[in-house]
Design a protein around this motif. Structure first.
Motif, PDB file in Angstrom:
ATOM      1  N   LEU A 206       0.789  -1.064   0.612  1.00  0.00           N
ATOM      2  CA  LEU A 206      -0.397   0.175   0.255  1.00  0.00           C
ATOM      3  C   LEU A 206       1.202   1.330   0.013  1.00  0.00           C
ATOM      4  O   LEU A 206       1.094   2.015  -0.687  1.00  0.00           O
ATOM      5  CB  LEU A 206      -1.332   0.177   1.454  1.00  0.00           C
ATOM      6  N   ASP A 207       1.885   0.939   1.126  1.00  0.00           N
ATOM      7  CA  ASP A 207       2.581   2.293   0.558  1.00  0.00           C
ATOM      8  C   ASP A 207       4.041   2.922  -0.463  1.00  0.00           C
ATOM      9  O   ASP A 207       3.492   3.509  -1.207  1.00  0.00           O
ATOM     10  CB  ASP A 207       4.031   2.318   2.247  1.00  0.00           C
ATOM     11  N   ARG A 208       3.691   1.359  -0.939  1.00  0.00           N
ATOM     12  CA  ARG A 208       4.718   1.219  -2.480  1.00  0.00           C
ATOM     13  C   ARG A 208       3.847   1.958  -3.163  1.00  0.00           C
ATOM     14  O   ARG A 208       4.156   2.684  -4.076  1.00  0.00           O
ATOM     15  CB  ARG A 208       5.109  -0.253  -3.024  1.00  0.00           C
ATOM     16  N   TYR A 209       2.174   1.497  -3.229  1.00  0.00           N
ATOM     17  CA  TYR A 209       1.596   2.318  -4.544  1.00  0.00           C
ATOM     18  C   TYR A 209       1.575   3.674  -4.379  1.00  0.00           C
ATOM     19  O   TYR A 209       1.401   4.677  -5.100  1.00  0.00           O
ATOM     20  CB  TYR A 209      -0.315   1.544  -4.354  1.00  0.00           C
ATOM     21  N   TYR A 210       0.926   4.843  -3.169  1.00  0.00           N
ATOM     22  CA  TYR A 210       1.150   5.596  -1.835  1.00  0.00           C
ATOM     23  C   TYR A 210       1.852   6.219  -2.830  1.00  0.00           C
ATOM     24  O   TYR A 210       1.513   7.334  -3.671  1.00  0.00           O
ATOM     25  CB  TYR A 210       1.176   5.535  -1.166  1.00  0.00           C
ATOM     26  N   GLN A 211       3.855   6.027  -2.718  1.00  0.00           N
ATOM     27  CA  GLN A 211       4.770   6.711  -2.813  1.00  0.00           C
ATOM     28  C   GLN A 211       4.713   7.085  -4.418  1.00  0.00           C
ATOM     29  O   GLN A 211       5.068   8.039  -4.970  1.00  0.00           O
ATOM     30  CB  GLN A 211       5.873   6.288  -2.106  1.00  0.00           C
ATOM     31  N   CYS A 212       4.632   5.485  -5.047  1.00  0.00           N
ATOM     32  CA  CYS A 212       4.885   5.778  -6.794  1.00  0.00           C
ATOM     33  C   CYS A 212       3.906   6.932  -7.307  1.00  0.00           C
ATOM     34  O   CYS A 212       4.350   7.815  -7.768  1.00  0.00           O
ATOM     35  CB  CYS A 212       4.749   5.184  -6.845  1.00  0.00           C
TER      36      CYS A 212
ATOM     37  N   GLY B 113      -9.071  -9.617 -14.243  1.00  0.00           N
ATOM     38  CA  GLY B 113      -9.754  -8.413 -14.178  1.00  0.00           C
ATOM     39  C   GLY B 113      -8.537  -6.963 -13.855  1.00  0.00           C
ATOM     40  O   GLY B 113      -7.792  -7.708 -13.922  1.00  0.00           O
ATOM     41  N   ALA B 114      -9.518  -6.072 -13.582  1.00  0.00           N
ATOM     42  CA  ALA B 114      -8.225  -5.713 -12.913  1.00  0.00           C
ATOM     43  C   ALA B 114      -8.821  -4.404 -11.969  1.00  0.00           C
ATOM     44  O   ALA B 114     -10.384  -4.523 -12.063  1.00  0.00           O
ATOM     45  CB  ALA B 114      -7.635  -4.547 -14.189  1.00  0.00           C
ATOM     46  N   GLU B 115      -8.394  -3.863 -11.586  1.00  0.00           N
ATOM     47  CA  GLU B 115      -8.697  -2.331 -10.659  1.00  0.00           C
ATOM     48  C   GLU B 115      -8.910  -1.175 -10.580  1.00  0.00           C
ATOM     49  O   GLU B 115      -7.802  -0.287 -10.577  1.00  0.00           O
ATOM     50  CB  GLU B 115      -9.108  -2.746  -9.299  1.00  0.00           C
ATOM     51  N   ILE B 116      -9.120   0.671 -10.510  1.00  0.00           N
ATOM     52  CA  ILE B 116      -8.966   1.122 -10.836  1.00  0.00           C
ATOM     53  C   ILE B 116      -9.227   2.078  -9.534  1.00  0.00           C
ATOM     54  O   ILE B 116     -10.413   2.153  -8.838  1.00  0.00           O
ATOM     55  CB  ILE B 116      -9.076   1.994 -12.308  1.00  0.00           C
ATOM     56  N   PHE B 117      -8.343   3.171  -8.733  1.00  0.00           N
ATOM     57  CA  PHE B 117      -9.129   4.076  -7.891  1.00  0.00           C
ATOM     58  C   PHE B 117      -8.337   6.047  -7.780  1.00  0.00           C
ATOM     59  O   PHE B 117      -7.239   5.889  -8.585  1.00  0.00           O
ATOM     60  CB  PHE B 117      -8.104   3.486  -6.020  1.00  0.00           C
ATOM     61  N   THR B 118      -8.616   6.163  -7.519  1.00  0.00           N
ATOM     62  CA  THR B 118      -8.426   8.042  -7.530  1.00  0.00           C
ATOM     63  C   THR B 118      -7.220   8.115  -5.667  1.00  0.00           C
ATOM     64  O   THR B 118      -7.500   6.629  -5.081  1.00  0.00           O
ATOM     65  CB  THR B 118      -9.551   8.517  -6.801  1.00  0.00           C
ATOM     66  N   PHE B 119      -6.320   8.654  -6.171  1.00  0.00           N
ATOM     67  CA  PHE B 119      -5.674   9.147  -5.694  1.00  0.00           C
ATOM     68  C   PHE B 119      -5.309   9.455  -4.463  1.00  0.00           C
ATOM     69  O   PHE B 119      -5.444   8.670  -3.362  1.00  0.00           O
ATOM     70  CB  PHE B 119      -3.987  10.315  -5.767  1.00  0.00           C
ATOM     71  N   VAL B 120      -7.015  10.210  -4.340  1.00  0.00           N
ATOM     72  CA  VAL B 120      -8.363  10.646  -2.507  1.00  0.00           C
ATOM     73  C   VAL B 120      -7.869  10.086  -2.452  1.00  0.00           C
ATOM     74  O   VAL B 120      -7.409   9.443  -1.241  1.00  0.00           O
ATOM     75  CB  VAL B 120      -8.969  11.735  -2.982  1.00  0.00           C
ATOM     76  N   ALA B 121      -8.636   8.392  -3.073  1.00  0.00           N
ATOM     77  CA  ALA B 121      -9.002   6.825  -2.349  1.00  0.00           C
ATOM     78  C   ALA B 121      -8.307   6.352  -1.633  1.00  0.00           C
ATOM     79  O   ALA B 121      -7.765   6.399  -0.589  1.00  0.00           O
ATOM     80  CB  ALA B 121      -9.890   6.644  -3.217  1.00  0.00           C
ATOM     81  N   LEU B 122      -6.700   6.715  -2.315  1.00  0.00           N
ATOM     82  CA  LEU B 122      -5.630   5.468  -1.819  1.00  0.00           C
ATOM     83  C   LEU B 122      -4.646   6.047  -0.769  1.00  0.00           C
ATOM     84  O   LEU B 122      -4.931   6.074   0.221  1.00  0.00           O
ATOM     85  CB  LEU B 122      -4.774   5.473  -3.353  1.00  0.00           C
ATOM     86  N   GLU B 123      -4.896   7.514  -1.009  1.00  0.00           N
ATOM     87  CA  GLU B 123      -4.133   8.630   0.152  1.00  0.00           C
ATOM     88  C   GLU B 123      -5.310   8.598   1.731  1.00  0.00           C
ATOM     89  O   GLU B 123      -4.411   8.388   2.373  1.00  0.00           O
ATOM     90  CB  GLU B 123      -4.092  10.108  -0.419  1.00  0.00           C
ATOM     91  N   ARG B 124      -6.955   7.685   1.422  1.00  0.00           N
ATOM     92  CA  ARG B 124      -7.049   7.701   2.532  1.00  0.00           C
ATOM     93  C   ARG B 124      -6.446   6.207   3.394  1.00  0.00           C
ATOM     94  O   ARG B 124      -6.624   6.262   4.255  1.00  0.00           O
ATOM     95  CB  ARG B 124      -8.676   7.848   2.413  1.00  0.00           C
TER      96      ARG B 124
END
Length: 225
Positions: free
Chosen positions: A79-85, A135-146
């Motif tokens: 989760l941190d890897r994705y957020y920082q990236c 399949g795949a998934e997509i999310f906003t940065f705001v949601a990822l940040e939360r």
């Protein structure tokens, strides 16, 4: 929308070590994952996000040799890897792919992105009906940040989407519909075991230089069952 596709990849798989560099029809698994994205209609920046351990240097080298952007972050805190990236590249929306899924349905991925955008969703996915790994998934940065801020349990950190699943009341979640022709939730088209690898290699060899469609994969696997 500044769209990023972050492909998580690391060499330290427990069940099939080094699987992202195992060969399918003579090419590393990760090459198939990234290569399929040339068919994507939506504009997106592709980044491979790997760990910081010495064993992952081979992934960074592959990225460098193939002109693919590479980000190195926390090994186990995905989760941190994705957020920082995502933060580093300024993505407003992020598609999550994994380097052990060589048969992502790009047509469905385009539909997913369009559906996510038109619906104004926080998190959108195409799981549950497609074959596993397609399949795949997509999310906003705001949601990822939360999720990054509030998802503090171990499974939240290990799997990027777990906080969305655990706390659906906090997010506007969309689920993409899937045609009957592509519905086969019991079929594994991911690579997590030796059997998966053999199946994926056979499919890749059958397809040769033509990208295999989900319908073709379902038909081939059904005929060989």
């Amino acid at each position: 929308m500044t769209l990023g596709i972050i492909v998580q990849a690391r060499m330290g798989s427990t069940r099939l070590p080094g699987k992202v560099m195992r060969l399918l029809n003579g090419k590393p698994l990760i090459s198939h994952v990234v290569g399929r994205l040339v068919m994507l209609r939506n504009d997106a920046e592709i980044v491979v996000a790997t760990g910081q351990g010495p064993e992952d240097e081979i992934i960074e080298r592959w990225c460098r040799e193939n002109n693919v952007k590479c980000f190195r972050g926390q090994e186990m805190d995905v989760l941190d890897r994705y957020y920082q990236c995502a933060k580093t590249y300024g993505f407003t929306d992020i598609v999550r792919l994994t380097a052990d899924n060589p048969f992502t349905d790009v047509a469905e991925l385009d539909r997913l992105i369009d559906f996510h955008r038109s619906g104004g969703y926080d998190y959108t996915h195409a799981f549950g009906h497609l074959p596993v790994g397609v399949g795949a998934e997509i999310f906003t940065f705001v949601a990822l940040e939360r999720s990054h801020r509030e998802g503090l349990l171990p499974h939240h950190r290990e799997h990027v989407n777990e906080y969305f699943i655990d706390r659906p009341e906090l997010f506007l979640i969309g689920e993409l519909d899937v045609s009957t022709a592509k519905t086969a939730p019991g079929l594994r088209l991911t690579v997590d075991t030796d059997d998966d690898l053999r199946r994926a290699d056979a499919l890749a060899r059958h397809a040769a230089e033509i990208w295999l469609t989900t319908e073709e994969a379902i038909t081939l696997c059904s005929s060989s069952a």
